[in-house]
Scaffold this active site. Sequence first.
Site, short mmCIF file in Angstrom:
data_model
loop_
_atom_site.label_atom_id
_atom_site.label_comp_id
_atom_site.label_asym_id
_atom_site.label_seq_id
_atom_site.Cartn_x
_atom_site.Cartn_y
_atom_site.Cartn_z
CG ASP A 97 -32.21 -56.30 13.99
OD1 ASP A 97 -32.47 -57.39 13.47
OD2 ASP A 97 -32.89 -55.26 13.82
CG ASP A 115 -35.10 -52.38 10.19
OD1 ASP A 115 -35.45 -52.77 9.06
OD2 ASP A 115 -35.89 -51.89 11.02
CD GLU A 160 -37.64 -50.74 7.38
OE1 GLU A 160 -38.56 -50.01 6.92
OE2 GLU A 160 -37.61 -51.09 8.56
CE1 TYR A 190 -43.89 -54.37 10.91
CE2 TYR A 190 -44.36 -56.24 12.32
CZ TYR A 190 -43.50 -55.24 11.90
OH TYR A 190 -42.25 -55.14 12.46
#
Length: 365
Positions: free
Chosen positions: A120, A122, A124, A202
């Site tokens: 995975d 991620d 950012e 979120y």
Amino acid sequence: WGIYGRDYHVSDLEAVADKITHINYAFANISNGRCVLGDPYADTDKAYLGDSWDAGALRGCFNQLIKLKENNPHIKTLISIGGWTWSKNFSDVALSSSSRRIFAESAVDFMLRYGFDGIDIDWEYPVGGGLGTNIKRPVDKHNYTLLMQEIRNQLDAIASAFSENSPHFLTTIATPAGESKYNNIALGAIEDHLDWINIMTYDFYGSWNTTTGHNAPLYADDGYDIDHTVNGYINAGVPANKIVLGVPFYGRSFKSVPAGAYEGYGSSTAGAGPGTWENGVLDYQDIKENYKTNSAWEYTWDDTAKVPYLYNEAEQKWISYDNPQAIRTKTEYVNDNNLGGVMFWDITSDDDNHTLLKTIKDNLD
């Protein structure tokens, strides 16, 4: 960090193993263009009951995850690479065919060595956003797709080498909810190389804002909401069944909030309010035990956003969070829109009865 102050360990997952399908372990880091351990002690060294002290023996959380899967064969694990803190070097590893190949080889080796079932990413964030120290380039948008294609190709090549029962190794990414950020990902192209996309729906509002707003509203008039994000992904070419909706097991708090018209909602704020482990962020367990049951805090259900909030007028503090009713509404949204499923951040923040996780499991088709 779960094994430290939170004192949460992989063995604690046995209590909820029948309610989860996949576990993302956060995080691995990037160094010298390669995937490396994020926390060597927690990952591979901490000794648990029954662990071996022989030279080269695997211990730590990684070994515990292997044991968890032995007891619960339906569970798959993925190593999440990067995250908010460790996304600095993604732009460099995605930059050229050579750097992509080297990084992908290291990530695949990491996955196989430590018993994971997938990778995975991620990041950012590509192109812009994230920490100020991150390396960022306009070409990140295109290169991100090439990076995932390289990882996917290498995983398929490894799988094809199995003589029988060829496994399918997973590729996923965690992606932002904000339109300005997800527009920096070629969503319609990158999804070809992914099993699914975990959208971090979120943190729509937080201590960085000057007015209070919901952490994870299902709907909102200003476009900062889950429905707007999901439709943005679908319109960009992501199949609905590859969208996994993120829900928070935590709330966002604000201080210096005058009452206003709606018990502090939409009022001005001076930033982060109280927190469980850091200012402005409260675990659901903490909210449930120390705020929701406190008569000084007024509870309101926002029937537009489909989430609750709490307001303490005397202290001028305001909290947005997800409770079982909000989680149930979001799982129904997943069902109604034929989305791929639900993921949550993170397992350590639920209450002792696993109320939020049970709500997800009980209401997903």
